[in-house]
Design a protein around this motif. Sequence first.
Motif, PDB file in Angstrom:
ATOM      1  N   VAL A   1       0.848  -1.195   0.000  1.00  7.82           N
ATOM      2  CA  VAL A   1       0.000   0.000   0.000  1.00  7.82           C
ATOM      3  C   VAL A   1       0.885   1.247   0.000  1.00  7.82           C
ATOM      4  CG1 VAL A   1      -1.777   1.292   1.234  1.00  7.82           C
ATOM      5  CG2 VAL A   1      -1.828  -1.213   1.238  1.00  7.82           C
ATOM      6  N   ASN A   2       0.574   2.191  -0.897  1.00  5.74           N
ATOM      7  CA  ASN A   2       1.280   3.466  -0.960  1.00  5.74           C
ATOM      8  C   ASN A   2       0.350   4.580  -0.471  1.00  5.74           C
ATOM      9  OD1 ASN A   2       3.897   2.823  -2.179  1.00  5.74           O
ATOM     10  ND2 ASN A   2       2.683   2.205  -3.946  1.00  5.74           N
ATOM     11  N   LEU A   3       0.780   5.282   0.542  1.00  5.78           N
ATOM     12  CA  LEU A   3       0.002   6.385   1.097  1.00  5.78           C
ATOM     13  C   LEU A   3       0.895   7.625   1.158  1.00  5.78           C
ATOM     14  CD1 LEU A   3      -1.596   4.476   4.123  1.00  5.78           C
ATOM     15  CD2 LEU A   3      -2.705   4.995   1.939  1.00  5.78           C
ATOM     16  N   GLY A   4       0.308   8.767   0.904  1.00  5.87           N
ATOM     17  CA  GLY A   4       1.115   9.980   0.972  1.00  5.87           C
ATOM     18  C   GLY A   4       0.281  11.231   0.909  1.00  5.87           C
ATOM     19  N   VAL A   5       0.891  12.337   1.295  1.00  2.11           N
ATOM     20  CA  VAL A   5       0.256  13.638   1.217  1.00  2.11           C
ATOM     21  C   VAL A   5       1.328  14.671   0.858  1.00  2.11           C
ATOM     22  CG1 VAL A   5       0.569  14.086   3.691  1.00  2.11           C
ATOM     23  CG2 VAL A   5      -1.225  15.305   2.422  1.00  2.11           C
ATOM     24  N   ARG A   6       0.941  15.665   0.088  1.00  2.00           N
ATOM     25  CA  ARG A   6       1.880  16.696  -0.358  1.00  2.00           C
ATOM     26  C   ARG A   6       1.206  18.064  -0.250  1.00  2.00           C
ATOM     27  NH1 ARG A   6       6.464  16.532  -3.751  1.00  2.00           N
ATOM     28  NH2 ARG A   6       6.950  18.521  -4.755  1.00  2.00           N
ATOM     29  N   TRP A   7       1.956  19.024   0.224  1.00  2.00           N
ATOM     30  CA  TRP A   7       1.478  20.402   0.350  1.00  2.00           C
ATOM     31  C   TRP A   7       2.440  21.300  -0.415  1.00  2.00           C
ATOM     32  CZ3 TRP A   7       3.142  24.482   4.108  1.00  2.00           C
ATOM     33  CH2 TRP A   7       2.273  25.597   4.075  1.00  2.00           C
ATOM     34  N   GLU A   8       1.914  22.101  -1.340  1.00  2.00           N
ATOM     35  CA  GLU A   8       2.785  22.887  -2.222  1.00  2.00           C
ATOM     36  C   GLU A   8       2.218  24.286  -2.433  1.00  2.00           C
ATOM     37  OE1 GLU A   8       5.114  22.313  -6.503  1.00  2.00           O
ATOM     38  OE2 GLU A   8       4.207  20.608  -5.476  1.00  2.00           O
ATOM     39  N   PRO A   9       2.420  25.206  -1.484  1.00  2.00           N
ATOM     40  CA  PRO A   9       1.959  26.584  -1.657  1.00  2.00           C
ATOM     41  C   PRO A   9       3.001  27.425  -2.400  1.00  2.00           C
ATOM     42  CG  PRO A   9       2.911  26.354   0.490  1.00  2.00           C
ATOM     43  CD  PRO A   9       3.031  24.993  -0.173  1.00  2.00           C
ATOM     44  N   CYS A  10       2.614  28.636  -2.749  1.00  2.00           N
ATOM     45  CA  CYS A  10       3.557  29.572  -3.371  1.00  2.00           C
ATOM     46  C   CYS A  10       3.131  30.989  -3.022  1.00  2.00           C
ATOM     47  CB  CYS A  10       3.629  29.371  -4.884  1.00  2.00           C
ATOM     48  SG  CYS A  10       2.097  29.720  -5.759  1.00  2.00           S
ATOM     49  N   THR A  11       4.071  31.906  -3.096  1.00  2.00           N
ATOM     50  CA  THR A  11       3.774  33.293  -2.813  1.00  2.00           C
ATOM     51  C   THR A  11       3.171  33.975  -4.038  1.00  2.00           C
ATOM     52  OG1 THR A  11       5.975  34.037  -3.499  1.00  2.00           O
ATOM     53  CG2 THR A  11       5.696  33.397  -1.186  1.00  2.00           C
ATOM     54  N   MET A  12       2.523  35.086  -3.807  1.00  2.00           N
ATOM     55  CA  MET A  12       1.969  35.880  -4.907  1.00  2.00           C
ATOM     56  C   MET A  12       3.125  36.482  -5.707  1.00  2.00           C
ATOM     57  SD  MET A  12      -0.884  36.850  -6.328  1.00  2.00           S
ATOM     58  CE  MET A  12      -2.083  36.618  -5.012  1.00  2.00           C
ATOM     59  N   PRO A  13       3.127  36.343  -7.042  1.00  2.00           N
ATOM     60  CA  PRO A  13       4.215  36.941  -7.838  1.00  2.00           C
ATOM     61  C   PRO A  13       4.275  38.449  -7.653  1.00  2.00           C
ATOM     62  CG  PRO A  13       2.951  35.362  -9.151  1.00  2.00           C
ATOM     63  CD  PRO A  13       2.196  35.571  -7.875  1.00  2.00           C
ATOM     64  N   THR A  14       5.478  38.971  -7.633  1.00  2.00           N
ATOM     65  CA  THR A  14       5.689  40.409  -7.560  1.00  2.00           C
ATOM     66  C   THR A  14       6.513  40.853  -8.763  1.00  2.00           C
ATOM     67  OG1 THR A  14       7.701  40.129  -6.214  1.00  2.00           O
ATOM     68  CG2 THR A  14       5.609  40.420  -5.044  1.00  2.00           C
ATOM     69  N   GLU A  15       6.421  42.139  -9.083  1.00  2.00           N
ATOM     70  CA  GLU A  15       7.141  42.683 -10.229  1.00  2.00           C
ATOM     71  C   GLU A  15       8.183  43.670  -9.701  1.00  2.00           C
ATOM     72  OE1 GLU A  15       8.646  44.107 -13.610  1.00  2.00           O
ATOM     73  OE2 GLU A  15       7.613  45.537 -12.321  1.00  2.00           O
ATOM     74  N   VAL A  16       9.438  43.490 -10.126  1.00  2.00           N
ATOM     75  CA  VAL A  16      10.542  44.244  -9.533  1.00  2.00           C
ATOM     76  C   VAL A  16      10.491  45.740  -9.844  1.00  2.00           C
ATOM     77  CG1 VAL A  16      12.076  42.240  -9.461  1.00  2.00           C
ATOM     78  CG2 VAL A  16      12.051  43.699 -11.499  1.00  2.00           C
ATOM     79  N   ASN A  17       9.797  46.101 -10.923  1.00  2.00           N
ATOM     80  CA  ASN A  17       9.696  47.520 -11.277  1.00  2.00           C
ATOM     81  C   ASN A  17       8.464  48.190 -10.666  1.00  2.00           C
ATOM     82  OD1 ASN A  17      12.018  47.499 -13.118  1.00  2.00           O
ATOM     83  ND2 ASN A  17      10.735  46.210 -14.408  1.00  2.00           N
ATOM     84  N   GLY A  18       7.736  47.437  -9.843  1.00  2.00           N
ATOM     85  CA  GLY A  18       6.552  47.998  -9.210  1.00  2.00           C
ATOM     86  C   GLY A  18       5.369  48.131 -10.126  1.00  2.00           C
TER      87      GLY A  18
END
Length: 244
Positions: free
Chosen positions: A226-243
């Motif tokens: 039996v294979n069991l697993g869980v994965r959590w993969e969040p990310c930050t909101m993209p930002t633009e370096v020139n504002g």
Amino acid sequence: TIEHFGQARVDDTISDKDSFFIRITGSNSLTTNAPGAGGNAAGGVLPGFTQTSSLGAFLATMSETHVYSPTLLNSVRFHFNRVNPLDVGNYPAPAPGVAVVPGQTAPPEVDPGSGLTNFGGQGALSTAPSFMISNRFTYQDDLNWTKGNHSLQIGGFVERFQLNSFKPNRANGVWAFSSITQFLAGVPQTYRGAIPGYGTYRRGFRNISFAAYIQDTWRVNTKLTVNLGVRWEPCTMPTEVNGL
């Protein structure tokens, strides 16, 4: 089309419990065409005009594995990945009276109308040169633990992503005519162009991704796993370096 690819790897057994490797992979492709009418890179119907497209990729990986016991080991890796597509055009200088945009270095795009194929259309002349470079910096940690009938994998990563892009918008102007008659008479219907410093798409996006996971491969008996697993993969909101 010219293509190059190479890879090198160095392994080192530091001790009975530690091993290390570094791997570098690189590739590059280059193609030069004489763009045809309508911006088509095939055909070469426009002498003196060339379009060069290249794609470079670079990947470096460093990894260290430590054995804590016959049933427990840990691997730490750092990756750097860079992809660099580039389009550059080489064109004759515009004739006197043709250049409209200050600093214009190539002839404008022309749509003669009447359903005829335009000259330098589909952005062949109006957007080159352009690039979209991406960089990824990744730290990854994976733990493997065997406990009885269970084989556990626990780990995650943190990745910093950068995307830098540049694409001029109608840098050399676009003349459109309502018909071939108006084209031959030199009477345009519309003109679209960008003032230097405006209309150019220049962006630098940044964000960070995270991942954490746990997976268990459980050998219940000789006939069932039996294979069991869980994965959590969040990310930050993209930002633009020139504002922007």
